[in-house]
Design a protein around this motif. Structure first.
Motif, PDB file in Angstrom:
ATOM      1  N   GLY A 276       0.831  -1.201   0.000  1.00 27.88           N
ATOM      2  CA  GLY A 276       0.000   0.000   0.000  1.00 27.88           C
ATOM      3  C   GLY A 276       0.860   1.244   0.000  1.00 27.88           C
ATOM      4  O   GLY A 276       1.994   1.224  -0.481  1.00 27.88           O
ATOM      5  N   SER A 277       0.322   2.314   0.586  1.00 31.73           N
ATOM      6  CA  SER A 277       1.005   3.608   0.485  1.00 31.73           C
ATOM      7  C   SER A 277       2.244   3.656   1.384  1.00 31.73           C
ATOM      8  O   SER A 277       2.328   2.980   2.410  1.00 31.73           O
ATOM      9  N   ALA A 278       3.189   4.509   0.979  1.00 36.32           N
ATOM     10  CA  ALA A 278       4.429   4.662   1.740  1.00 36.32           C
ATOM     11  C   ALA A 278       4.112   5.204   3.147  1.00 36.32           C
ATOM     12  O   ALA A 278       4.713   4.776   4.127  1.00 36.32           O
ATOM     13  N   GLU A 279       3.145   6.093   3.198  1.00 40.97           N
ATOM     14  CA  GLU A 279       2.801   6.711   4.483  1.00 40.97           C
ATOM     15  C   GLU A 279       2.369   5.640   5.506  1.00 40.97           C
ATOM     16  O   GLU A 279       2.905   5.569   6.615  1.00 40.97           O
ATOM     17  N   VAL A 280       1.432   4.799   5.103  1.00 39.66           N
ATOM     18  CA  VAL A 280       0.940   3.756   6.023  1.00 39.66           C
ATOM     19  C   VAL A 280       2.043   2.723   6.272  1.00 39.66           C
ATOM     20  O   VAL A 280       2.286   2.310   7.412  1.00 39.66           O
ATOM     21  N   GLY A 281       2.742   2.334   5.212  1.00 40.98           N
ATOM     22  CA  GLY A 281       3.784   1.303   5.336  1.00 40.98           C
ATOM     23  C   GLY A 281       4.894   1.707   6.284  1.00 40.98           C
ATOM     24  O   GLY A 281       5.357   0.899   7.097  1.00 40.98           O
ATOM     25  N   HIS A 282       5.320   2.963   6.204  1.00 41.23           N
ATOM     26  CA  HIS A 282       6.392   3.386   7.101  1.00 41.23           C
ATOM     27  C   HIS A 282       5.912   3.401   8.547  1.00 41.23           C
ATOM     28  O   HIS A 282       6.668   3.064   9.464  1.00 41.23           O
ATOM     29  N   GLY A 283       4.637   3.769   8.746  1.00 36.88           N
ATOM     30  CA  GLY A 283       4.063   3.728  10.103  1.00 36.88           C
ATOM     31  C   GLY A 283       4.076   2.292  10.639  1.00 36.88           C
ATOM     32  O   GLY A 283       4.437   2.040  11.799  1.00 36.88           O
ATOM     33  N   ILE A 284       3.712   1.336   9.782  1.00 35.29           N
ATOM     34  CA  ILE A 284       3.684  -0.078  10.195  1.00 35.29           C
ATOM     35  C   ILE A 284       5.104  -0.533  10.535  1.00 35.29           C
ATOM     36  O   ILE A 284       5.342  -1.136  11.595  1.00 35.29           O
TER      37      ILE A 284
END
Ligand code: UN1
Length: 507
Positions: free
Chosen positions: A226-234
């Protein structure tokens, strides 16, 4: 009234704890496709409990027995390709051949995973000691959480889940909230295959449900696309827990490089496919075209003409090239990037942000329509529009002079590193690009979209740490054991280490 679709947990269709529901809408027409229960963190916990409980028995089956269940899923995907392809197109808006290709790609992934079950697995490793057998064995890690995007609503769930299941993991699936109907069919296929209760679970919902997977102490592996924003948070939240593993595959700011001696027919065709297929909504779509000065004017004229003409319309119509964007919020985002590019002073060549009323199919006035937006920018300028991922048909032409080294320097001037293509007739330029472009998926004389399941899929830099395809998923969902067995009654050690146990009496 149609029934509200439920979650699938521990072998049952359940409504879950929460009272809220959400609907799925066709992005081309606004038609409601179904109503779905919105999963809560408590529903996720219940699914994780069921998956944990089911793990011991599932892992004890042979890989071949586990794969048998997957063959049923494979046949269902083959039989239902047209029907499911149409659901994909209705729900995420990609044109119909793409809707079907999504299902075909899912079938390929299941075929790969189930077929792989009969292949040798692990490694036989030499030992310094003749009487020792040494080898590497794999063990499933346990519960795998799969969080998947809307742009490949059938293929990507199977990328994650087919391999995780064959390897002996159990699964909790949280699909994208934009494509719950596709996810429902995916779950139906697992339910019909008769997997033991709790081996496959699905909770529909939003980010709070996804977070509950990421934060659960009982989830061993998180696979995210998915998006970089969500992925980096994960990735950040999982980093605090050394026992948990995460594989994230995220976005890109991908480029197609057109060299001085490129075949411009190939170049224009590849660039149009890379930039506008799926309405630019692939993580591998190109938003930058890096073109040599010697061919720039001709390429620019031909590409701009193609962008001005490309057919936008009802994705169920086979003549359509680009369907709508997936939802209103995303439409707003892509429009705002088109405006931002103008504010940043680029030279706009084609602007179909607002389509002519005549281009919008009858009865589809509520669709999230947009056409290509093409502009020229200075490759050295520090612009947001040429460095941030838009995820739409928004593309910059960047002219370069000099050798392939300069083109690759521009290609690499991004925090992302997912996909790219080089269009060239000169193998030396192609080889330079191959060795120096900082990307995980590289294409020569092709669009930078269109990977196949048997290849690794993923990127470097900000694009991710995961390769959610085939063999690479095995790395994420298994642990390795280096296993050594002594066939002799004597213990002999490697490196010439003495195995003699000496005592004070020895002399
Ligand atoms: C994605 O864009 O999120 O290579 C996945 C391709 C497809 C997968 C794309 N097989 O374009």
């Amino acid at each position: 009234m149609a029934e509200t679709h439920r979650h699938y947990v521990d072998g049952e269709w359940i409504s879950g704890e929460g009272d809220e529901t959400f609907t799925s809408e066709n992005p081309a027409s606004g038609e409601t496709l179904g109503e779905f229960h919105r999963g809560t963190p408590a529903d996720v916990d219940r699914a994780v409990d069921a998956a944990s409980e089911a793990f011991e028995e599932w892992r004890e089956l042979s890989r071949i027995d586990r794969a048998e269940y997957l063959w049923d899923v494979y046949h269902a995907l083959k039989e239902r390709t047209d029907e499911l392809g149409e659901i994909v197109t209705r729900e995420c808006g990609k044109e119909i051949s793409e809707g079907k290709a999504d299902v075909v790609e899912a079938a390929h992934m299941v075929e790969w995973a189930a077929g792989d079950a009969r292949h040798p697995k692990g490694d036989i490793v030499p030992s310094e000691i003749a009487a020792k057998d040494a080898y590497m064995r794999r063990k499933p890690r346990g519960v795998t959480g799969c969080i998947t995007p809307w742009n490949f609503p059938v293929a990507i769930p199977y990328w994650h889940m087919a391999v995780a299941l064959v390897e002996g993991n159990t699964v909790v699936f949280k699909p994208a909230e934009q494509t719950p109907k596709c996810a429902h069919v995916v779950a139906e296929m697992f339910a019909d295959a008769g997997l033991p209760d709790g081996v496959f679970n699905m909770v529909q919902g939003f980010g709070d449900a996804g977070n509950a997977i990421v934060e659960s102490d009982d989830v061993d592996t998180v696979l995210f696309t998915g998006s970089a924003e969500v992925g980096h948070g994960i990735a950040e939240s999982v980093a605090a827990d050394p026992g948990k593993r995460v594989a994230c595959e995220m976005g890109g700011k991908n480029a197609v490089v057109v060299t001085d001696e490129a075949d411009l027919d190939v170049a224009v065709h590849a660039a149009v496919m890379s930039s506008f297929k799926t309405t630019g909504q692939r993580c591998v779509s190109a938003e930058r075209l890096v073109v040599h000065a010697d061919v720039y004017d001709e390429f620019k004229a031909r590409f701009a003409e193609a962008a001005a003409e490309v057919a936008v319309g009802d994705p169920l119509n086979e003549e359509t090239f680009m369907g709508p964007l997936v939802e209103a919020g995303h439409h707003e985002k892509v429009r705002s990037y088109n405006e931002l590019a103008r504010d940043e002073g680029v030279n706009v060549l084609v602007d179909r942000t607002d389509l002519d009323a005549a281009e919008i199919p009858d009865g589809h006035e509520d669709g999230h329509w947009i056409g290509p937006f093409v502009y020229e920018a200075d490759a050295d300028a520090d612009l947001r529009c040429t460095h941030e991922e838009v995820f739409g048909p928004h593309v910059a032409l960047l002219e370069y002079e000099g050798g392939i080294e300069r083109a690759v320097e521009i290609q690499n001037d991004t925090n992302y590193g997912l996909a790219g293509a080089v269009i060239s007739e000169d193998y030396r330029q192609i080889n330079y690009y191959r060795d120096n472009a900082e990307i995980g998926l590289a294409y020569g004389n092709l669009p930078c979209i269109g990977a196949e399941v048997q290849l690794p899929f993923g990127g470097v830099k900000k694009s991710g740490n995961g390769y959610p395809s085939a063999r690479e998923v095995i790395e994420a969902v298994t642990d390795r054991t280096a296993w050594t067995l002594n066939n002799s009654k004597d213990i002999e050690m490697a490196q010439g280490l003495s195995a003699e146990v000496t005592t004070g009496d020895d002399d």
